[in-house]
Design a protein around this motif. Structure first.
Motif, PDB file in Angstrom:
ATOM      1  N   GLN A  21      65.392   4.699  -7.228  1.00  0.00           N
ATOM      2  CA  GLN A  21      65.958   5.123  -8.511  1.00  0.00           C
ATOM      3  C   GLN A  21      65.829   4.002  -9.547  1.00  0.00           C
ATOM      4  OE1 GLN A  21      70.026   6.568  -7.700  1.00  0.00           O
ATOM      5  NE2 GLN A  21      69.204   7.096  -5.710  1.00  0.00           N
ATOM      6  N   SER A  22      66.041   2.744  -9.096  1.00  0.00           N
ATOM      7  CA  SER A  22      65.945   1.600 -10.012  1.00  0.00           C
ATOM      8  C   SER A  22      64.532   1.490 -10.578  1.00  0.00           C
ATOM      9  CB  SER A  22      66.280   0.294  -9.287  1.00  0.00           C
ATOM     10  OG  SER A  22      67.550   0.381  -8.719  1.00  0.00           O
ATOM     11  N   ALA A  23      63.528   1.595  -9.680  1.00  0.00           N
ATOM     12  CA  ALA A  23      62.142   1.477 -10.123  1.00  0.00           C
ATOM     13  C   ALA A  23      61.818   2.603 -11.106  1.00  0.00           C
ATOM     14  CB  ALA A  23      61.207   1.543  -8.914  1.00  0.00           C
ATOM     15  N   PHE A  24      62.319   3.807 -10.811  1.00  0.00           N
ATOM     16  CA  PHE A  24      62.077   4.955 -11.687  1.00  0.00           C
ATOM     17  C   PHE A  24      62.682   4.727 -13.067  1.00  0.00           C
ATOM     18  CE2 PHE A  24      63.994   8.937 -13.325  1.00  0.00           C
ATOM     19  CZ  PHE A  24      62.832   9.594 -13.671  1.00  0.00           C
ATOM     20  N   LEU A  25      63.950   4.295 -13.095  1.00  0.00           N
ATOM     21  CA  LEU A  25      64.601   4.182 -14.405  1.00  0.00           C
ATOM     22  C   LEU A  25      64.046   3.018 -15.222  1.00  0.00           C
ATOM     23  CD1 LEU A  25      67.135   1.948 -14.853  1.00  0.00           C
ATOM     24  CD2 LEU A  25      68.253   3.464 -13.247  1.00  0.00           C
ATOM     25  N   LEU A  26      63.624   1.929 -14.536  1.00  0.00           N
ATOM     26  CA  LEU A  26      62.985   0.831 -15.275  1.00  0.00           C
ATOM     27  C   LEU A  26      61.656   1.310 -15.867  1.00  0.00           C
ATOM     28  CD1 LEU A  26      63.665  -2.120 -12.800  1.00  0.00           C
ATOM     29  CD2 LEU A  26      64.543  -1.968 -15.136  1.00  0.00           C
ATOM     30  N   GLY A  27      60.882   2.033 -15.056  1.00  0.00           N
ATOM     31  CA  GLY A  27      59.589   2.553 -15.522  1.00  0.00           C
ATOM     32  C   GLY A  27      59.763   3.475 -16.724  1.00  0.00           C
ATOM     33  N   LEU A  28      60.711   4.375 -16.625  1.00  0.00           N
ATOM     34  CA  LEU A  28      60.943   5.330 -17.718  1.00  0.00           C
ATOM     35  C   LEU A  28      61.408   4.613 -18.983  1.00  0.00           C
ATOM     36  CD1 LEU A  28      60.776   8.405 -18.097  1.00  0.00           C
ATOM     37  CD2 LEU A  28      63.213   8.508 -17.620  1.00  0.00           C
ATOM     38  N   SER A  29      62.200   3.541 -18.797  1.00  0.00           N
ATOM     39  CA  SER A  29      62.732   2.809 -19.957  1.00  0.00           C
ATOM     40  C   SER A  29      61.639   2.047 -20.715  1.00  0.00           C
ATOM     41  CB  SER A  29      63.816   1.821 -19.518  1.00  0.00           C
ATOM     42  OG  SER A  29      64.851   2.510 -18.861  1.00  0.00           O
ATOM     43  N   THR A  30      60.474   1.827 -20.092  1.00  0.00           N
ATOM     44  CA  THR A  30      59.376   1.189 -20.830  1.00  0.00           C
ATOM     45  C   THR A  30      58.717   2.168 -21.801  1.00  0.00           C
ATOM     46  OG1 THR A  30      57.628   1.711 -19.229  1.00  0.00           O
ATOM     47  CG2 THR A  30      58.865  -0.337 -18.839  1.00  0.00           C
ATOM     48  N   PRO A  63      56.736   4.974 -21.333  1.00  0.00           N
ATOM     49  CA  PRO A  63      55.305   5.256 -21.182  1.00  0.00           C
ATOM     50  C   PRO A  63      54.960   6.669 -21.666  1.00  0.00           C
ATOM     51  CG  PRO A  63      56.431   5.569 -19.094  1.00  0.00           C
ATOM     52  CD  PRO A  63      57.470   5.097 -20.069  1.00  0.00           C
ATOM     53  N   ASP A  64      53.713   6.861 -22.055  1.00  0.00           N
ATOM     54  CA  ASP A  64      53.242   8.228 -22.340  1.00  0.00           C
ATOM     55  C   ASP A  64      52.891   8.921 -21.030  1.00  0.00           C
ATOM     56  OD1 ASP A  64      53.503   7.861 -25.031  1.00  0.00           O
ATOM     57  OD2 ASP A  64      51.454   7.131 -25.297  1.00  0.00           O
ATOM     58  N   TYR A  65      52.492   8.100 -20.035  1.00  0.00           N
ATOM     59  CA  TYR A  65      52.116   8.641 -18.722  1.00  0.00           C
ATOM     60  C   TYR A  65      52.893   7.877 -17.657  1.00  0.00           C
ATOM     61  CZ  TYR A  65      48.333  10.728 -21.350  1.00  0.00           C
ATOM     62  OH  TYR A  65      47.619  11.461 -22.264  1.00  0.00           O
ATOM     63  N   LEU A  66      53.743   8.588 -16.932  1.00  0.00           N
ATOM     64  CA  LEU A  66      54.538   7.943 -15.888  1.00  0.00           C
ATOM     65  C   LEU A  66      54.005   8.418 -14.527  1.00  0.00           C
ATOM     66  CD1 LEU A  66      57.056   6.186 -15.267  1.00  0.00           C
ATOM     67  CD2 LEU A  66      58.412   8.275 -15.296  1.00  0.00           C
ATOM     68  N   LEU A  67      53.558   7.473 -13.715  1.00  0.00           N
ATOM     69  CA  LEU A  67      52.973   7.816 -12.410  1.00  0.00           C
ATOM     70  C   LEU A  67      53.976   7.415 -11.339  1.00  0.00           C
ATOM     71  CD1 LEU A  67      49.420   6.275 -13.005  1.00  0.00           C
ATOM     72  CD2 LEU A  67      50.328   8.449 -13.832  1.00  0.00           C
ATOM     73  N   LEU A  68      54.391   8.362 -10.525  1.00  0.00           N
ATOM     74  CA  LEU A  68      55.467   8.116  -9.560  1.00  0.00           C
ATOM     75  C   LEU A  68      54.926   8.316  -8.152  1.00  0.00           C
ATOM     76  CD1 LEU A  68      58.081  10.204 -11.568  1.00  0.00           C
ATOM     77  CD2 LEU A  68      57.969   7.729 -11.460  1.00  0.00           C
ATOM     78  N   ASP A  69      54.768   7.205  -7.432  1.00  0.00           N
ATOM     79  CA  ASP A  69      54.169   7.280  -6.102  1.00  0.00           C
ATOM     80  C   ASP A  69      55.268   7.439  -5.047  1.00  0.00           C
ATOM     81  OD1 ASP A  69      52.448   7.237  -3.994  1.00  0.00           O
ATOM     82  OD2 ASP A  69      51.536   5.301  -4.456  1.00  0.00           O
ATOM     83  N   GLU A  70      55.439   8.653  -4.612  1.00  0.00           N
ATOM     84  CA  GLU A  70      56.418   8.983  -3.556  1.00  0.00           C
ATOM     85  C   GLU A  70      57.820   8.481  -3.871  1.00  0.00           C
ATOM     86  OE1 GLU A  70      54.958   7.889   0.336  1.00  0.00           O
ATOM     87  OE2 GLU A  70      52.990   8.650  -0.209  1.00  0.00           O
ATOM     88  N   CYS A  71      58.132   8.356  -5.151  1.00  0.00           N
ATOM     89  CA  CYS A  71      59.433   7.728  -5.419  1.00  0.00           C
ATOM     90  C   CYS A  71      60.578   8.743  -5.307  1.00  0.00           C
ATOM     91  CB  CYS A  71      59.429   6.986  -6.729  1.00  0.00           C
ATOM     92  SG  CYS A  71      59.592   8.039  -8.105  1.00  0.00           S
ATOM     93  N   PHE A  72      60.268  10.031  -5.103  1.00  0.00           N
ATOM     94  CA  PHE A  72      61.376  10.981  -4.901  1.00  0.00           C
ATOM     95  C   PHE A  72      61.579  11.345  -3.445  1.00  0.00           C
ATOM     96  CE2 PHE A  72      59.877  12.203  -9.213  1.00  0.00           C
ATOM     97  CZ  PHE A  72      60.787  11.365  -9.831  1.00  0.00           C
ATOM     98  N   ASP A  73      60.658  10.915  -2.597  1.00  0.00           N
ATOM     99  CA  ASP A  73      60.812  11.235  -1.176  1.00  0.00           C
ATOM    100  C   ASP A  73      62.152  10.678  -0.715  1.00  0.00           C
ATOM    101  OD1 ASP A  73      58.367  12.323  -1.346  1.00  0.00           O
ATOM    102  OD2 ASP A  73      57.410  11.099   0.188  1.00  0.00           O
ATOM    103  N   GLY A  74      62.984  11.544  -0.164  1.00  0.00           N
ATOM    104  CA  GLY A  74      64.247  11.061   0.372  1.00  0.00           C
ATOM    105  C   GLY A  74      65.399  11.022  -0.621  1.00  0.00           C
ATOM    106  N   LEU A  75      65.170  11.418  -1.875  1.00  0.00           N
ATOM    107  CA  LEU A  75      66.325  11.464  -2.794  1.00  0.00           C
ATOM    108  C   LEU A  75      67.183  12.680  -2.473  1.00  0.00           C
ATOM    109  CD1 LEU A  75      65.234  10.570  -6.432  1.00  0.00           C
ATOM    110  CD2 LEU A  75      66.045   9.099  -4.611  1.00  0.00           C
TER     111      LEU A  75
END
Ligand SMILES: Nc1ncnc2c1ncn2[C@@H]1O[C@H](COP(=O)(O)OP(=O)(O)OP(=O)(O)O)[C@@H](O)[C@H]1O
Length: 300
Positions: A134-143, A145-157
């Motif tokens: 979740q931390s990596a996701f929210l930091l990424g989104l806060s930058t 980006p026009d294109y956000l690439l999420l590598d398996e970051c929801f697996d297990g949420l």
């Protein structure tokens, strides 16, 4: 838009991607599914400009991404193994990102910290796996980006966190036409979040389609006839993908528009006929089986 043309990527004698063609429309949430080693991370790294293709091209808004700092600024990859600096807290990481991403949105970052209930003053090293994702996701989104690439970051949420992610992504899409690509092993996890899904298998893109089109094309129908109807007769009547019979009670999977399928089955004068909803997983399963693939291998 992201355009991938005839992209091949090798590591030694392993062909990770084999002449992939793909288009990802701006503003879409694209789900990339495939089993271990299918090539998902490699594809995301090519789109982020981390790797250069051995042949073919990867373009973001009509410009090649590799060694293109201006385009790279607009793409953010959240890795499947997120990296955080040693003893840093989440707030420390946010300060760090602020220095490298001029568009870092502090107000959004704070809002997301609250939404995810993350203890931003604690060292990230003490977080659970899900909290790190979740931390990596929210930091990424806060930058921003026009294109956000999420590598398996929801697996297990958990389902609540998935709902939060879904809402946050759709807000970003509505507010600024952000595009997201999410890779996962799990179709079920992508079903609610994505509008388009692609399947990678052993370096090949087997399938890429909008979910609404996909779900509108394949139907499960339970039907009871007064007389015996053979599988061959059914296959001549509708585009039959699968068939199961318990006496005269039949369950079929057929391809095409539902009204047309029902109209054709009506010609066989059924006693009862009911269309049932299919999950995304079932739709893919039948589609892949028709193409001659063992879906159990692709989705495990
Ligand atoms: N840096 C690398 N060096 C050597 N081989 C690699 C490298 N990166 C990927 N590969 C190989 O390329 C293929 C695709 O790997 P990739 O990580 O893209 O798959 P994936 O779909 O993301 O898998 P997973 O779901 O297990 O994360 C695999 O055979 C892998 O071993």
């Amino acid at each position: 838009m992201i355009q991938i043309n005839q992209v091949e990527k090798r590591f030694g004698n392993v062909k990770a991607l084999d002449r992939i063609d793909m288009e990802i429309q701006k503003g879409s949430i694209y789900g990339l599914v495939g089993s271990n080693g299918a090539g998902k991370s490699t594809l995301l790294r090519l789109i982020a400009g981390v790797y250069s293709p051995d042949s073919g091209s990867v373009s973001v808004e009509s410009e090649k991404i590799f060694e293109n700092p201006e385009r790279k600024q607009r793409v953010f990859l959240v890795s499947d193994e997120p990296y955080f600096i040693g003893q840093y807290t989440l707030h420390n990481m946010a300060d760090f990102y602020c220095r490298f991403y001029p568009k870092f949105n502090v107000a959004l970052y704070k809002e997301l910290c609250e939404l995810f209930h993350l203890p931003a003053d604690k060292k990230i090293a003490t977080y659970s796996k899900g909290m790190k994702r979740q931390s990596a996701f929210l930091l990424g989104l806060s930058t921003m980006p026009d294109y956000l690439l999420l590598d398996e970051c929801f697996d297990g949420l958990d389902p609540v966190k998935r709902q939060v992610v879904r809402k946050v992504l759709s807000d970003a899409m509505a507010e600024r036409q952000m595009t997201a690509i999410i890779s996962s092993h799990n179709l079920r996890e992508l079903d609610e979040i994505c509008d388009t899904v692609g399947i990678l298998h052993k370096g090949d893109l087997l399938y890429s389609k909008q979910l609404d089109d996909l779900k509108g094309e394949v139907h499960k129908i339970q039907v009871v006839f007064s007389a015996d109807i053979s599988e061959e007769q059914l296959a001549r009547t509708v585009s039959l993908m699968s068939y199961q019979a318990t006496g005269r009670f039949l369950t079929l999977i057929a391809k095409g528009s539902l009204p047309e399928i029902e109209e054709r089955l009506d010609l066989l004068e059924p006693l009862a006929l009911e269309a049932l909803p299919l999950t995304l997983e079932e739709v893919f399963l039948y589609e892949m089986e028709v193409k001659g693939y063992d879906a159990n291998v692709i989705f495990r």
